[in-house]
Write a protein that holds these residues in place. Structure first.
Motif, PDB file in Angstrom:
ATOM      1  N   SER A  54       0.805  -1.221   0.000  1.00 61.60           N
ATOM      2  CA  SER A  54       0.000   0.000   0.000  1.00 61.60           C
ATOM      3  C   SER A  54       0.843   1.279   0.000  1.00 61.60           C
ATOM      4  O   SER A  54       0.341   2.334  -0.338  1.00 61.60           O
ATOM      5  CB  SER A  54      -0.969   0.014   1.169  1.00 61.60           C
ATOM      6  OG  SER A  54      -0.280  -0.056   2.378  1.00 61.60           O
ATOM      7  N   ASN A  55       2.111   1.196   0.345  1.00 65.44           N
ATOM      8  CA  ASN A  55       2.944   2.401   0.343  1.00 65.44           C
ATOM      9  C   ASN A  55       3.364   2.822  -1.057  1.00 65.44           C
ATOM     10  O   ASN A  55       3.878   3.916  -1.261  1.00 65.44           O
ATOM     11  CB  ASN A  55       4.175   2.228   1.242  1.00 65.44           C
ATOM     12  CG  ASN A  55       5.106   1.142   0.750  1.00 65.44           C
ATOM     13  OD1 ASN A  55       4.987   0.648  -0.368  1.00 65.44           O
ATOM     14  ND2 ASN A  55       6.031   0.741   1.603  1.00 65.44           N
ATOM     15  N   GLY A  56       3.155   1.946  -2.052  1.00 70.39           N
ATOM     16  CA  GLY A  56       3.436   2.310  -3.433  1.00 70.39           C
ATOM     17  C   GLY A  56       4.880   2.190  -3.852  1.00 70.39           C
ATOM     18  O   GLY A  56       5.241   2.618  -4.943  1.00 70.39           O
ATOM     19  N   ARG A  85      -5.314   1.930  -7.632  1.00 74.30           N
ATOM     20  CA  ARG A  85      -5.154   2.565  -6.323  1.00 74.30           C
ATOM     21  C   ARG A  85      -6.199   3.656  -6.178  1.00 74.30           C
ATOM     22  O   ARG A  85      -6.484   4.375  -7.124  1.00 74.30           O
ATOM     23  CB  ARG A  85      -3.759   3.157  -6.173  1.00 74.30           C
ATOM     24  CG  ARG A  85      -2.665   2.109  -6.143  1.00 74.30           C
ATOM     25  CD  ARG A  85      -1.295   2.743  -5.887  1.00 74.30           C
ATOM     26  NE  ARG A  85      -0.240   1.768  -6.029  1.00 74.30           N
ATOM     27  CZ  ARG A  85       0.153   0.946  -5.063  1.00 74.30           C
ATOM     28  NH1 ARG A  85      -0.430   1.000  -3.894  1.00 74.30           N
ATOM     29  NH2 ARG A  85       1.111   0.071  -5.274  1.00 74.30           N
ATOM     30  N   ASP A  88      -6.500   7.368  -1.485  1.00 72.82           N
ATOM     31  CA  ASP A  88      -5.679   7.184  -0.282  1.00 72.82           C
ATOM     32  C   ASP A  88      -4.519   6.232  -0.509  1.00 72.82           C
ATOM     33  O   ASP A  88      -3.882   5.785   0.435  1.00 72.82           O
ATOM     34  CB  ASP A  88      -6.547   6.665   0.864  1.00 72.82           C
ATOM     35  CG  ASP A  88      -7.583   7.680   1.285  1.00 72.82           C
ATOM     36  OD1 ASP A  88      -7.293   8.888   1.240  1.00 72.82           O
ATOM     37  OD2 ASP A  88      -8.700   7.261   1.654  1.00 72.82           O
ATOM     38  N   ASN A  89      -4.268   5.875  -1.770  1.00 76.55           N
ATOM     39  CA  ASN A  89      -3.192   4.963  -2.170  1.00 76.55           C
ATOM     40  C   ASN A  89      -3.426   3.522  -1.732  1.00 76.55           C
ATOM     41  O   ASN A  89      -2.497   2.729  -1.664  1.00 76.55           O
ATOM     42  CB  ASN A  89      -1.829   5.455  -1.669  1.00 76.55           C
ATOM     43  CG  ASN A  89      -0.708   4.945  -2.551  1.00 76.55           C
ATOM     44  OD1 ASN A  89      -0.877   4.766  -3.753  1.00 76.55           O
ATOM     45  ND2 ASN A  89       0.447   4.700  -1.963  1.00 76.55           N
ATOM     46  N   ASN A  90      -4.676   3.172  -1.411  1.00 69.91           N
ATOM     47  CA  ASN A  90      -5.009   1.783  -1.103  1.00 69.91           C
ATOM     48  C   ASN A  90      -5.017   0.982  -2.388  1.00 69.91           C
ATOM     49  O   ASN A  90      -5.623   1.393  -3.382  1.00 69.91           O
ATOM     50  CB  ASN A  90      -6.371   1.678  -0.416  1.00 69.91           C
ATOM     51  CG  ASN A  90      -6.372   2.338   0.933  1.00 69.91           C
ATOM     52  OD1 ASN A  90      -5.457   2.157   1.721  1.00 69.91           O
ATOM     53  ND2 ASN A  90      -7.396   3.136   1.205  1.00 69.91           N
ATOM     54  N   LEU A  91      -4.365  -0.146  -2.361  1.00 65.01           N
ATOM     55  CA  LEU A  91      -4.232  -0.986  -3.544  1.00 65.01           C
ATOM     56  C   LEU A  91      -5.431  -1.915  -3.688  1.00 65.01           C
ATOM     57  O   LEU A  91      -5.840  -2.565  -2.730  1.00 65.01           O
ATOM     58  CB  LEU A  91      -2.946  -1.822  -3.439  1.00 65.01           C
ATOM     59  CG  LEU A  91      -2.628  -2.757  -4.587  1.00 65.01           C
ATOM     60  CD1 LEU A  91      -2.384  -1.975  -5.867  1.00 65.01           C
ATOM     61  CD2 LEU A  91      -1.412  -3.597  -4.241  1.00 65.01           C
TER      62      LEU A  91
END
Length: 99
Positions: A54-56, A85, A88-91
């Motif tokens: 999730s941090n990308g 994504r 909120d950058n949630n995958l």
């Protein structure tokens, strides 16, 4: 594959006070993607631990390779994997796989 089905909270699904049995492939795929290696005693290498992506920092091609590997080790034939994504950058991992 047929198995006991779970609800969206991970609890056993019931219908008329009986456990529900049904096609569990999608449930198994979700479990593999969310679980961490070591969660399954008889299969200690099973588990993607998708939350770690999730941090990308991991390239999408590497994530897809790990998803494909984990699902194929469980007997799935993976034809495609779509990664998206949210704000909120949630995958979100959407694999197209079947046994």
């Amino acid at each position: 594959m047929k198995d006991l089905l779970l609800d969206s909270d991970g609890n056993f699904k019931f219908k008329r006070n009986d456990l529900v049995i049904g096609d569990s492939d999608n449930q198994n795929i979700t479990d593999i993607i969310q679980s961490v290696k070591g969660d399954y005693k008889r299969s200690p290498q099973t588990g993607l631990n998708a939350i770690r992506f999730s941090n990308g920092d991991t390239r999408d091609v590497d994530i897809k390779a790990q998803v494909k590997l984990q699902l194929e080790l469980d007997g799935f034939n993976v034809t495609n994997i779509i990664l998206t994504r949210d704000a909120d950058n949630n995958l979100n991992i959407e694999p197209y796989a079947e046994r």
